[in-house]
Design an enzyme around this catalytic site. Sequence first.
Site, short mmCIF file in Angstrom:
data_model
loop_
_atom_site.label_atom_id
_atom_site.label_comp_id
_atom_site.label_asym_id
_atom_site.label_seq_id
_atom_site.Cartn_x
_atom_site.Cartn_y
_atom_site.Cartn_z
N SER A 10 -23.36 -28.89 21.47
CA SER A 10 -23.29 -30.34 21.32
C SER A 10 -23.99 -31.04 22.49
CB SER A 10 -21.83 -30.78 21.24
OG SER A 10 -21.08 -30.16 22.25
N THR A 45 -15.09 -36.41 22.94
CA THR A 45 -14.10 -37.04 22.07
C THR A 45 -12.74 -37.26 22.75
OG1 THR A 45 -13.55 -34.87 21.16
CG2 THR A 45 -15.19 -36.16 19.97
N ASN A 144 -10.96 -17.57 24.58
CA ASN A 144 -9.69 -17.65 25.30
C ASN A 144 -8.69 -16.75 24.57
OD1 ASN A 144 -8.69 -19.14 23.05
ND2 ASN A 144 -9.33 -21.07 23.98
N GLN A 145 -7.46 -16.69 25.07
CA GLN A 145 -6.48 -15.77 24.47
C GLN A 145 -6.27 -16.07 22.98
OE1 GLN A 145 -2.75 -15.09 26.53
NE2 GLN A 145 -1.64 -14.86 24.62
N ASP A 229 -18.00 -24.54 28.41
CA ASP A 229 -19.45 -24.46 28.19
C ASP A 229 -20.17 -24.03 29.47
OD1 ASP A 229 -18.87 -25.58 25.64
OD2 ASP A 229 -18.86 -27.57 26.53
#
Length: 309
Positions: A10, A45, A144-145, A229
Amino acid sequence: MECRVLSVQSHVVRGYVGNKSATFPLQVLGFEVDSINSVQFSNHTGYAHWKGQVLTAEELNVLYEGIKLNEVNHYDYILTGYSRDTSFLEVVVDIIHELKKANPNLVYVCDPVMGDHGAMYVPENLLPVYRDKVVPLADILTPNQFEAELLTGRKINTESDAFEVMDLLHKMGPETVVLTSTDLPSKRGDQFLVALGSQKTVKPDGTNSSQKICMDIPKVDAVFVGTGDLFAAMLLAWTHHHPKDLKAACEKTVSVMHHVIKRTIAYANELAGPGKRPSPAQLELRMVQSKADIENPAIVVEAKVLQKS
């Protein structure tokens, strides 16, 4: 040797998320970055208001077609992050297949952004596309987990669960897997977050070698956007410089994160004033100001090697 990255993420006009979070640090470290912006928003956002446009699968195809017609579609790395549309992700898969055919040594770094803390923030129909089509193409995976649990269908309650899940992910394709955050308790107390990494590589003589690492990362009491990111981009860069040493690559990656976040929170608190919580605008990553730390991070988080073979 010039290194070129195709980054499909993005874009925001204001602030740092997606390609805005990845491009500058990669360029600072000497990479050429070609960006395809999956969305173009005014800001992330997490603000009260945001406006913008979303790139469709057809528009993505058109952009790639232009690169291909000019015969400049040779890449050393592909980096992908947030996507919320299955047809868009399917086109990304087609592009990766084609680029890997053109360059068998191409490395695909995938951040399978789907959710966190037990909740998905992309449509659920993205999961089978990630699991069955995207992850098998990935060389480096940074879930992630919660995302690792979604991809494998296994819950992580202990460190050994985590390494079993990472082994399952290796079997799906990627030779390097880093769990960027987990809910596992840190031996250093509740002010630390546990991240884990696993790398399986093939030595020149054909035998396999593996390395498993653990990191305790200091927690910061604030919500940052764009850090995932940045993590994926830095792991791309530092695994490029340390291809067979996950410990060194992760230490540098996490240390860059630490410096950027510390600088950001100090600046945000100063702007907000005593006793006030900083706003999303004040918490935008201090990326440009962290240029020297990105180029040459002082190591502040050490990775423990748990297993090496």
